[in-house]
Design a protein around this motif. Sequence first.
Motif, PDB file in Angstrom:
ATOM      1  N   PRO A 204      51.071  37.591  38.892  1.00  0.00           N
ATOM      2  CA  PRO A 204      51.013  38.616  39.938  1.00  0.00           C
ATOM      3  C   PRO A 204      49.869  38.346  40.898  1.00  0.00           C
ATOM      4  N   LEU A 205      50.023  38.802  42.147  1.00  0.00           N
ATOM      5  CA  LEU A 205      49.025  38.490  43.170  1.00  0.00           C
ATOM      6  C   LEU A 205      47.674  39.103  42.825  1.00  0.00           C
ATOM      7  N   ILE A 206      47.692  40.322  42.273  1.00  0.00           N
ATOM      8  CA  ILE A 206      46.417  40.957  41.928  1.00  0.00           C
ATOM      9  C   ILE A 206      46.283  41.118  40.417  1.00  0.00           C
ATOM     10  N   GLY A 207      47.208  41.839  39.787  1.00  0.00           N
ATOM     11  CA  GLY A 207      47.241  41.884  38.333  1.00  0.00           C
ATOM     12  C   GLY A 207      46.224  42.814  37.702  1.00  0.00           C
ATOM     13  N   PRO A 208      45.982  42.628  36.400  1.00  0.00           N
ATOM     14  CA  PRO A 208      45.053  43.495  35.665  1.00  0.00           C
ATOM     15  C   PRO A 208      43.627  43.347  36.188  1.00  0.00           C
ATOM     16  N   PRO A 209      42.734  44.315  35.857  1.00  0.00           N
ATOM     17  CA  PRO A 209      41.384  44.353  36.438  1.00  0.00           C
ATOM     18  C   PRO A 209      40.610  43.037  36.332  1.00  0.00           C
ATOM     19  N   LEU A 210      40.668  42.389  35.143  1.00  0.00           N
ATOM     20  CA  LEU A 210      39.884  41.171  34.971  1.00  0.00           C
ATOM     21  C   LEU A 210      40.352  40.073  35.923  1.00  0.00           C
ATOM     22  N   ARG A 211      41.676  39.982  36.067  1.00  0.00           N
ATOM     23  CA  ARG A 211      42.239  38.976  36.963  1.00  0.00           C
ATOM     24  C   ARG A 211      41.900  39.314  38.412  1.00  0.00           C
ATOM     25  N   ALA A 212      41.965  40.596  38.741  1.00  0.00           N
ATOM     26  CA  ALA A 212      41.621  41.037  40.090  1.00  0.00           C
ATOM     27  C   ALA A 212      40.161  40.676  40.390  1.00  0.00           C
ATOM     28  N   LEU A 213      39.304  40.872  39.386  1.00  0.00           N
ATOM     29  CA  LEU A 213      37.883  40.573  39.537  1.00  0.00           C
ATOM     30  C   LEU A 213      37.682  39.076  39.776  1.00  0.00           C
ATOM     31  N   GLU A 214      38.392  38.262  38.998  1.00  0.00           N
ATOM     32  CA  GLU A 214      38.249  36.814  39.135  1.00  0.00           C
ATOM     33  C   GLU A 214      38.730  36.365  40.516  1.00  0.00           C
TER      34      GLU A 214
END
Lengths: 385, 138
Positions: free
Chosen positions: A94-104
């Motif tokens: 996903p382009l953004i995804g879960p918080p950790l992925r969004a943070l990265e």
Amino acid sequence: MNTRTSTGAGSSTARGPEIVARVGIALGAAVLVCFVTGLLSHWIQHPPHWFWWPANPAWLYRLTQGLHVISGVAAIPLLLVKLWAVYPRLFQRPLIGPPLRALERGSIALLVGATIFQLSTGLLNTAQYYPWKFFFPTTHYAMAYVVVGALAVHLAVKLPVIRKALSRPVDSDPDTPSASPADTSGHHRVSRRVVLVAAGLSATAATLAVAGQTVPFLRWAAVLAPRSGQGPQGVPVNRSAKAAGISEHARALDYRLTVIVGDQRRGFSRAELLALPQASARLPIACVEGWSASADWSGVRLRDLLAAVGAYRGGDVRFTSLERGGLYNSSLLPQRHAVDTNTLVALSLNGETLDLDHGYPCRLIAPNRPGVLQTKWLSAIEVLT
Amino acid sequence: MTAVRVLLLLAGLWLGWYGLSLLLDLSTPDLLSVAVWFTGGILLHDAVFAPLCAAVGIAARRILPRAWWAAGACGAVCTVALVLIAAPVLRRGHAMPDNPTVLDRDYMAGFIVAVVIVWALVVLAEIIRRRIDKGTPR
């Protein structure tokens, strides 16, 4: 890190962590050199109380600022190759995804944006081109921390991937373990080794095109350097007498250099300065923008001049220019530079009377300092207690 | 390695936060200008430059014989690097009327010579590679 399998149409298997890690190390090294040398230059100009910068060797500032701009220029093609190698990952779902992925992803956006910002505005600054509103030195300084901070976070996240990628040969391909670099006929790509060679060659080409503005024996190749190293009396100029608006005052017959030591004060005409014992020094003048040139300066040794007025008991020395405006119309010379034999109130340059653009009637030249602190068109010298 | 990663993470967060706090000290118009250049850089790369390079790469692979890909790729990356380094000076020779010592070269001539040398080297490298290939029986 599965760039090969997840990227879909148009992806090339020349991309991959093996390339990303290796180009990334070169890019990271260049960024780090830029950061350290930039920080040094900032500290010399705005010294924190604990900071200590020596007067010798005289060529050290020339080296650090030359490295700053050269490594910044080399970083431009390295950044492009690195971004090329990770580009398909931009579209991963996903382009953004879960918080950790969004943070990265956020930290990577910050890293990429800040790095492009630093390299592009830095390059434009060396060419004295300012198509923006912000004040360049302040912004460049602040953004440098963003780049290095985001880089450290990125490394913290990717360290295991980097180690794994470095332990594999460049052209290894986990999908087809037997494939050797020569056996790539089935793949529609150039080998990864070629990508690495291209990165190295382009960084070299970019470097060669500008390095001569500070490395004399490369002047012939510096076809894109903003400075050829030429100028009045063989030295380039950063701020001209016309821009400073001092021509009339500098040529005035009643010109006097005021020297204040303790409660003693004395005015010197240029003729009186020339009548004092003369000394000479071969010193580079080095600019924050990465160009530099060595020259033969001669004039009065600062410590002799101070002694002619009163006893110098230590302390920093303030140099004030005839120039009224301008950011660099005065400078503070630390004591260790003030007592150095090579610190001169220069009256001539390369055997001729100092050119108006180089600071006539007299200027400060001290070893191992940024050019902007070598105050030109001196009007006053004052020992601070 | 975990310790190193934690240290990197903490140092990174601290440095990044410090940089951002320095930026936030800027006036609003300055900050807007920073934002434009920041996002502009990302957009220019991701939405214009990278797709353009991909398109040129795909086209070149169709047109050029396979043997030329490696040397051609090196030449292309060098050319792009030179174009970018040249961008701030190319049309600005002698742009500072009060200071003839800055931007004091004929940048167009220098740029053309540099690009010609790059592609001459590409051709030379390919010729040498063929000679070597002929010399080594397969």
